[in-house]
Design a protein around this motif. Structure first.
Motif, PDB file in Angstrom:
ATOM      1  N   THR A   1       3.579  84.647 -28.072  1.00 58.17           N
ATOM      2  CA  THR A   1       4.496  83.522 -28.318  1.00 58.17           C
ATOM      3  C   THR A   1       5.197  83.550 -29.668  1.00 58.17           C
ATOM      4  N   ASN A   2       4.714  84.339 -30.605  1.00 56.29           N
ATOM      5  CA  ASN A   2       5.245  84.360 -31.978  1.00 56.29           C
ATOM      6  C   ASN A   2       5.058  83.029 -32.702  1.00 56.29           C
ATOM      7  N   ILE A   3       4.090  82.235 -32.278  1.00 55.16           N
ATOM      8  CA  ILE A   3       3.751  80.996 -32.990  1.00 55.16           C
ATOM      9  C   ILE A   3       3.032  81.378 -34.278  1.00 55.16           C
ATOM     10  N   ASP A   4       3.322  80.672 -35.355  1.00 55.27           N
ATOM     11  CA  ASP A   4       2.669  80.897 -36.638  1.00 55.27           C
ATOM     12  C   ASP A   4       1.164  80.673 -36.474  1.00 55.27           C
ATOM     13  N   ARG A   5       0.385  81.666 -36.832  1.00 51.34           N
ATOM     14  CA  ARG A   5      -1.065  81.576 -36.650  1.00 51.34           C
ATOM     15  C   ARG A   5      -1.671  80.376 -37.381  1.00 51.34           C
ATOM     16  N   ALA A   6      -1.075  79.957 -38.458  1.00 49.99           N
ATOM     17  CA  ALA A   6      -1.586  78.815 -39.220  1.00 49.99           C
ATOM     18  C   ALA A   6      -1.581  77.531 -38.388  1.00 49.99           C
ATOM     19  N   LYS A   7      -0.767  77.472 -37.342  1.00 49.66           N
ATOM     20  CA  LYS A   7      -0.704  76.288 -36.480  1.00 49.66           C
ATOM     21  C   LYS A   7      -1.800  76.279 -35.420  1.00 49.66           C
ATOM     22  N   LEU A   8      -2.520  77.392 -35.278  1.00 48.61           N
ATOM     23  CA  LEU A   8      -3.506  77.499 -34.216  1.00 48.61           C
ATOM     24  C   LEU A   8      -4.862  76.987 -34.679  1.00 48.61           C
TER      25      LEU A   8
ATOM     26  N   SER B   1       1.001  71.463 -25.543  1.00 46.69           N
ATOM     27  CA  SER B   1       2.331  70.846 -25.549  1.00 46.69           C
ATOM     28  C   SER B   1       2.914  70.779 -26.959  1.00 46.69           C
ATOM     29  N   GLU B   2       2.108  70.437 -27.961  1.00 46.45           N
ATOM     30  CA  GLU B   2       2.652  70.369 -29.323  1.00 46.45           C
ATOM     31  C   GLU B   2       3.004  71.754 -29.851  1.00 46.45           C
TER      32      GLU B   2
ATOM     33  N   LYS C   1      -5.893  71.588 -22.134  1.00 47.89           N
ATOM     34  CA  LYS C   1      -4.902  70.772 -22.828  1.00 47.89           C
ATOM     35  C   LYS C   1      -4.762  71.183 -24.290  1.00 47.89           C
ATOM     36  N   ALA C   2      -5.861  71.660 -24.869  1.00 47.92           N
ATOM     37  CA  ALA C   2      -5.873  72.064 -26.276  1.00 47.92           C
ATOM     38  C   ALA C   2      -6.459  73.472 -26.380  1.00 47.92           C
TER      39      ALA C   2
END
Length: 83
Positions: free
Chosen positions: A16-23, A30-31, A66-67
């Protein structure tokens, strides 16, 4: 953080290329804006990485996940059961 959790986060970042810090375990799918297609790809990659079968049916949009903590917990349990 467990090895399982770390590997799952690596897979999510790769797909997804989401910043790992957000995980975090508390972060909701959803967020994080993880699409259903990305989620299916994540599930397939997790199954391959851990040699397990994740009980997820994309057609019914299973609400067990969900999370991120829900995913991590389920995978940790499946890995433990596999031995």
């Amino acid at each position: 953080m467990s090895d399982v959790e770390s590997k799952i986060y690596d897979i999510i970042v790769e797909k997804t290329n989401i910043d790992r810090a957000k995980l975090t375990r508390e972060a909701s799918l959803s967020e994080l804006e993880i699409s259903s297609l990305d989620f299916v790809e994540i599930v397939f990659a997790v199954e391959e990485e851990f040699d397990i079968e994740v009980p997820y049916n994309a057609n019914t949009q299973d609400q067990d996940f969900k999370a991120l903590g829900d995913i991590v917990g389920a995978v940790e349990k499946l890995v433990e059961e596999r031995g």
